[in-house]
Enzyme design. Structure first.
Site, PDB file in Angstrom:
ATOM      1  N   LYS A 154     -29.866  24.391  23.027  1.00 56.97           N
ATOM      2  CA  LYS A 154     -30.441  24.338  23.797  1.00 56.97           C
ATOM      3  C   LYS A 154     -29.711  24.020  24.641  1.00 56.97           C
ATOM      4  O   LYS A 154     -29.620  23.106  25.086  1.00 56.97           O
ATOM      5  CB  LYS A 154     -32.120  23.135  23.617  1.00 56.97           C
ATOM      6  CG  LYS A 154     -32.578  23.124  24.882  1.00 56.97           C
ATOM      7  CD  LYS A 154     -34.044  21.880  24.785  1.00 56.97           C
ATOM      8  CE  LYS A 154     -32.888  21.225  25.956  1.00 56.97           C
ATOM      9  NZ  LYS A 154     -32.448  21.491  27.210  1.00 56.97           N
ATOM     10  N   GLY A 202     -25.531  14.566  26.564  1.00 56.98           N
ATOM     11  CA  GLY A 202     -25.982  13.904  28.471  1.00 56.98           C
ATOM     12  C   GLY A 202     -26.039  12.818  28.795  1.00 56.98           C
ATOM     13  O   GLY A 202     -25.054  11.826  28.455  1.00 56.98           O
ATOM     14  N   SER A 203     -27.374  12.479  29.368  1.00 57.61           N
ATOM     15  CA  SER A 203     -27.100  11.166  30.481  1.00 57.61           C
ATOM     16  C   SER A 203     -27.504  10.069  29.142  1.00 57.61           C
ATOM     17  O   SER A 203     -28.102  10.137  28.199  1.00 57.61           O
ATOM     18  CB  SER A 203     -28.336  10.600  31.081  1.00 57.61           C
ATOM     19  OG  SER A 203     -29.541  11.178  30.601  1.00 57.61           O
ATOM     20  N   THR A 204     -26.999   8.743  29.502  1.00 52.05           N
ATOM     21  CA  THR A 204     -27.182   7.700  28.785  1.00 52.05           C
ATOM     22  C   THR A 204     -28.871   7.291  28.211  1.00 52.05           C
ATOM     23  O   THR A 204     -29.604   7.468  26.873  1.00 52.05           O
ATOM     24  CB  THR A 204     -26.729   6.607  28.565  1.00 52.05           C
ATOM     25  OG1 THR A 204     -25.602   6.327  28.132  1.00 52.05           O
ATOM     26  CG2 THR A 204     -26.760   4.775  27.677  1.00 52.05           C
ATOM     27  N   ALA A 205     -29.025   7.516  28.903  1.00 49.56           N
ATOM     28  CA  ALA A 205     -31.044   7.192  29.003  1.00 49.56           C
ATOM     29  C   ALA A 205     -31.312   8.684  27.729  1.00 49.56           C
ATOM     30  O   ALA A 205     -32.244   7.578  27.349  1.00 49.56           O
ATOM     31  CB  ALA A 205     -31.733   7.418  30.536  1.00 49.56           C
ATOM     32  N   GLY A 241     -29.468   9.584  25.805  1.00 52.04           N
ATOM     33  CA  GLY A 241     -29.010  10.052  24.300  1.00 52.04           C
ATOM     34  C   GLY A 241     -29.715   8.567  23.727  1.00 52.04           C
ATOM     35  O   GLY A 241     -29.950   8.545  22.192  1.00 52.04           O
ATOM     36  N   GLU A 261     -22.730  12.086  22.738  1.00 43.86           N
ATOM     37  CA  GLU A 261     -22.005  11.893  24.450  1.00 43.86           C
ATOM     38  C   GLU A 261     -22.520  11.692  25.235  1.00 43.86           C
ATOM     39  O   GLU A 261     -22.862  12.951  25.971  1.00 43.86           O
ATOM     40  CB  GLU A 261     -20.585  13.310  24.074  1.00 43.86           C
ATOM     41  CG  GLU A 261     -20.425  13.896  22.630  1.00 43.86           C
ATOM     42  CD  GLU A 261     -18.881  12.735  22.656  1.00 43.86           C
ATOM     43  OE1 GLU A 261     -19.137  12.067  23.575  1.00 43.86           O
ATOM     44  OE2 GLU A 261     -18.945  12.375  21.883  1.00 43.86           O
ATOM     45  N   CYS A 293     -18.367  13.724  33.083  1.00 44.46           N
ATOM     46  CA  CYS A 293     -18.872  12.577  32.723  1.00 44.46           C
ATOM     47  C   CYS A 293     -17.656  11.591  31.789  1.00 44.46           C
ATOM     48  O   CYS A 293     -17.559  10.302  32.575  1.00 44.46           O
ATOM     49  CB  CYS A 293     -19.609  12.422  30.556  1.00 44.46           C
ATOM     50  SG  CYS A 293     -17.590  13.850  29.478  1.00 44.46           S
ATOM     51  N   GLU A 317     -23.088   5.446  37.592  1.00 46.58           N
ATOM     52  CA  GLU A 317     -22.255   6.423  37.580  1.00 46.58           C
ATOM     53  C   GLU A 317     -22.837   7.505  38.619  1.00 46.58           C
ATOM     54  O   GLU A 317     -24.067   7.836  38.054  1.00 46.58           O
ATOM     55  CB  GLU A 317     -23.517   6.779  36.099  1.00 46.58           C
ATOM     56  CG  GLU A 317     -22.469   8.380  35.999  1.00 46.58           C
ATOM     57  CD  GLU A 317     -22.342   9.150  34.273  1.00 46.58           C
ATOM     58  OE1 GLU A 317     -23.735   8.943  34.269  1.00 46.58           O
ATOM     59  OE2 GLU A 317     -21.529  10.143  33.790  1.00 46.58           O
TER      60      GLU A 317
HETATM   61  P1  NAD Z   1     -30.248  14.874  30.524  1.00 47.43           P
HETATM   62  O1  NAD Z   1     -29.702  13.686  29.244  1.00 47.43           O
HETATM   63  O2  NAD Z   1     -30.962  14.991  31.695  1.00 47.43           O
HETATM   64  O3  NAD Z   1     -30.345  15.988  29.815  1.00 47.43           O
HETATM   65  C1  NAD Z   1     -29.415  16.833  28.693  1.00 47.43           C
HETATM   66  C2  NAD Z   1     -29.509  17.388  27.966  1.00 47.43           C
HETATM   67  O4  NAD Z   1     -30.836  16.746  27.100  1.00 47.43           O
HETATM   68  C3  NAD Z   1     -30.735  18.416  28.467  1.00 47.43           C
HETATM   69  O5  NAD Z   1     -30.170  20.053  27.610  1.00 47.43           O
HETATM   70  C4  NAD Z   1     -32.083  18.027  29.046  1.00 47.43           C
HETATM   71  O6  NAD Z   1     -32.816  19.521  29.196  1.00 47.43           O
HETATM   72  C5  NAD Z   1     -31.945  17.612  27.919  1.00 47.43           C
HETATM   73  N1  NAD Z   1     -33.274  16.606  27.140  1.00 47.43           N
HETATM   74  C6  NAD Z   1     -33.707  16.051  28.304  1.00 47.43           C
HETATM   75  N2  NAD Z   1     -34.639  15.353  27.662  1.00 47.43           N
HETATM   76  C7  NAD Z   1     -34.957  15.259  26.200  1.00 47.43           C
HETATM   77  C8  NAD Z   1     -35.357  14.587  25.123  1.00 47.43           C
HETATM   78  N3  NAD Z   1     -36.145  13.057  25.697  1.00 47.43           N
HETATM   79  N4  NAD Z   1     -34.758  14.408  24.003  1.00 47.43           N
HETATM   80  C9  NAD Z   1     -34.275  15.603  23.901  1.00 47.43           C
HETATM   81  N5  NAD Z   1     -33.503  16.348  25.250  1.00 47.43           N
HETATM   82  C10 NAD Z   1     -33.852  15.658  25.636  1.00 47.43           C
HETATM   83  O7  NAD Z   1     -28.208  14.442  31.349  1.00 47.43           O
HETATM   84  P2  NAD Z   1     -27.796  15.835  32.688  1.00 47.43           P
HETATM   85  O8  NAD Z   1     -28.505  15.384  33.700  1.00 47.43           O
HETATM   86  O9  NAD Z   1     -28.162  17.276  31.632  1.00 47.43           O
HETATM   87  O10 NAD Z   1     -25.921  15.427  32.769  1.00 47.43           O
HETATM   88  C11 NAD Z   1     -25.561  14.321  32.913  1.00 47.43           C
HETATM   89  C12 NAD Z   1     -25.400  13.420  32.375  1.00 47.43           C
HETATM   90  O11 NAD Z   1     -24.584  14.074  30.896  1.00 47.43           O
HETATM   91  C13 NAD Z   1     -24.445  12.271  32.752  1.00 47.43           C
HETATM   92  O12 NAD Z   1     -25.218  10.818  32.528  1.00 47.43           O
HETATM   93  C14 NAD Z   1     -23.184  12.791  31.857  1.00 47.43           C
HETATM   94  O13 NAD Z   1     -21.936  11.072  32.242  1.00 47.43           O
HETATM   95  C15 NAD Z   1     -23.294  13.369  30.818  1.00 47.43           C
HETATM   96  N6  NAD Z   1     -22.020  13.923  30.536  1.00 47.43           N
HETATM   97  C16 NAD Z   1     -21.901  13.142  29.262  1.00 47.43           C
HETATM   98  C17 NAD Z   1     -20.578  14.022  28.574  1.00 47.43           C
HETATM   99  C18 NAD Z   1     -19.829  13.326  27.314  1.00 47.43           C
HETATM  100  O14 NAD Z   1     -19.010  14.027  26.824  1.00 47.43           O
HETATM  101  N7  NAD Z   1     -19.860  12.472  27.607  1.00 47.43           N
HETATM  102  C19 NAD Z   1     -20.548  15.180  28.809  1.00 47.43           C
HETATM  103  C20 NAD Z   1     -21.257  15.696  30.081  1.00 47.43           C
HETATM  104  C21 NAD Z   1     -22.129  15.300  30.892  1.00 47.43           C
END
Ligand code: NAD
Length: 468
Positions: free
Chosen positions: A169, A220-223, A225, A242, A276, A372
């Site tokens: 996804k 994605g984001s910590t929140a 995650g 991650e 990230c 961040e």
């Molecule tokens: P996000 O957490 O908003 O979204 C990431 C993914 O999760 C998207 O596909 C989104 O549709 C999906 N998502 C949203 N709500 C969800 C839920 N309740 N359950 C499951 N999936 C859900 O993050 P973002 O804004 O797309 O990305 C930016 C963040 O990602 C930053 O904090 C960045 O540091 C982090 N990031 C981390 C790494 C790493 O390897 N550690 C790499 C890239 C980005």
């Protein structure tokens, strides 16, 4: 190419039950309508992956490796179109998009060349004990918008190599390159082994709570995650997270500012700071503070901001409107709590552009330092002693990456070992390769991605203990 995107479910390219616009962040205009899957289509995708699992899990590793090679071939053959699409939807300069496509292919090639063995633990006349590595089942890969293809390539090749099937996804604002990729692999991968579905940022939890998903590989984001982790607990899924970071760099008193500034700038502003592992707080010894600020300001002033498709663009737009608004908020914070030495402007006209910005005389307590920023604004903080710098660098709930900058290797290594981060670089920031694992400490994540260690996370140990 830009009008006919489909989902991939059970080996078939299908329309979404709905559709949505995908916006070019450089123009704020729609690039294309794109399929938007329904909850039922998410469920169909999981069912297709589940049905394909016994066959793929039992497929010999050399056959799986051949499929991974064939995927790499497809990516390389279609490199230009993929890169262009990536720039259109993500915003990054075409050169960086081309690099991302190349790295994506390289990760598939790496996995196509890997294997793993059964270990014999006991081999006696009356007993044989073996340690096997078995696949998990259906893996859901949830991808953010900053590196749509590369982050997919951190997960998919190793998950497939180890015999898992997948539902992928992408993020709602960057689905197109991934759907194009789905089209390229539809005839290369056995039906159901890889399924690709899209949402409007509203159906991720269908995957994280689905009883037939064995593992969630999330970036994605910590929140978010934390939500994934809570959902996964209900069915005891495996997961890798991650997450976000607030990487600190520590610049010692023995550096040559003009020499190191370009690498620091790249570490902070690559992909418009939307990485990230970007350098997000720079701690500089007081003796080199003004010189480093001046060198970084020169680079920021020289960086051409514009549409990623235009020749010479060094920095594209922020990827989406939400991030753009967030970054403008950090800019306000920087004006109030620091001294802007370069950038600070938001160009007129369409597009989510913000000039690369260097902020001096700012300290902890400002949002730009504590949070961040995930954008092109770098706070530069002054320190007097190394102990103080280490303490301040570690004073965060994140722990993804960090860096130390010095002309003395042993001094730098000693400080590196005191930093709480999954990766610490010396005299560079951001360097990734298919054989170098990546893992976050603290709230930057759980589990390992990439490399041998990342591969094993897609497997389950099985002990075969035989009395002879
Ligand atoms: P996000 O957490 O908003 O979204 C990431 C993914 O999760 C998207 O596909 C989104 O549709 C999906 N998502 C949203 N709500 C969800 C839920 N309740 N359950 C499951 N999936 C859900 O993050 P973002 O804004 O797309 O990305 C930016 C963040 O990602 C930053 O904090 C960045 O540091 C982090 N990031 C981390 C790494 C790493 O390897 N550690 C790499 C890239 C980005």
């Amino acid at each position: 190419m830009l009008d006919d995107f489909k989902l991939l479910i059970g080996g078939k390219l299908v329309d979404g039950d709905g559709s949505m616009d995908v916006i070019n962040p450089a123009t704020e205009k729609s690039i294309s309508r794109c399929p938007r899957a329904s909850k039922e289509q998410f469920d169909l995708a999981v069912r297709a992956a589940k049905a394909a699992y016994p066959g793929w899990g039992a497929t010999p590793i050399p056959t799986r490796q051949k499929v991974l090679s064939a995927i790499a071939d497809q990516i390389e053959t279609n490199r230009e179109n993929m890169a262009r699409l990536l720039t259109l939807e993500q915003g990054k300069p075409l050169s960086e998009a081309t690099l991302e496509v190349g790295i994506t292919a390289a990760f598939f090639r790496y996995a196509a060349d890997r294997s793993y063995d059964t270990r014999v633990l006991v081999d006696k006349d009356n007993q044989k004990v073996e340690l096997l590595r078995r696949p998990l089942g259906v893996v859901a890969a949830i991808i953010p918008w900053n590196f749509p293809l590369m982050i997919l390539a951190f997960k998919m090749p190793l998950a497939m190599l180890t015999g898992n099937t997948m539902v992928v996804k992408p993020a709602a604002t960057t689905p197109l390159a991934t759907l194009f990729f789905a089209q390229l692999i539809a005839d290369v991968v056995p039906p159901g082994v890889v399924n690709v579905v899209t949402d409007a940022n509203d159906l991720g939890d269908v995957l994280t709570s689905h009883p037939d998903v064995a593992k969630v590989a999330f970036t994605g984001s910590t929140a978010t995650g934390m939500k994934v982790m809570a959902n996964a607990a209900k069915t005891m899924k495996r997961f890798s997270l991650e997450l976000g970071g607030n990487d600190a760099g520590i610049v010692l008193d023995d550096v040559d500012p003009a020499t190191i500034a370009p690498a620091i700038f790249k570490g902070a502003f690559f992909n418009n700071g939307q990485v990230c592992l970007a350098l997000k707080r720079l701690y500089v010894h007081e003796s080199k503070y003004e010189a480093i600020c001046t060198e970084l300001a020169k680079l920021a002033d020289a960086a051409l901001v514009g549409d990623g498709l235009e020749q010479g663009t060094a920095i594209g737009p922020l990827q989406n409107a939400v991030q753009y608004e967030k970054v403008k908020g950090y800019l306000e914070d920087a004006r109030e709590n620091g001294r802007i030495v370069a950038g600070g402007e938001v160009p007129d006209g369409p597009g989510y552009f913000v000039k690369p910005t260097i902020v001096a005389d700012i300290v902890e307590g400002a949002r730009l330092v504590d949070e961040e920023q995930f954008g092109p604004i770098l706070p530069v903080l002054k320190f007097k002693t190394v102990d103080e710098a280490v303490r301040r660098a570690n004073a965060t709930s994140y722990g993804l990456g960090a860096s130390v900058w010095s002309s003395d290797r042993s001094r730098a290594r000693e400080i590196a070992l005191r930093l709480e981060a999954g990766t610490v670089w010396i005299n560079q920031h951001i360097d990734l390769a298919p054989n170098i694992p990546q893992a976050g400490t603290k709230r930057s994540g759980i589990g390992v991605e990439i490399g041998e260690e990342g591969m094993l996370e897609y497997t389950q140990i099985q002990v075969l203990n035989e009395a002879i």
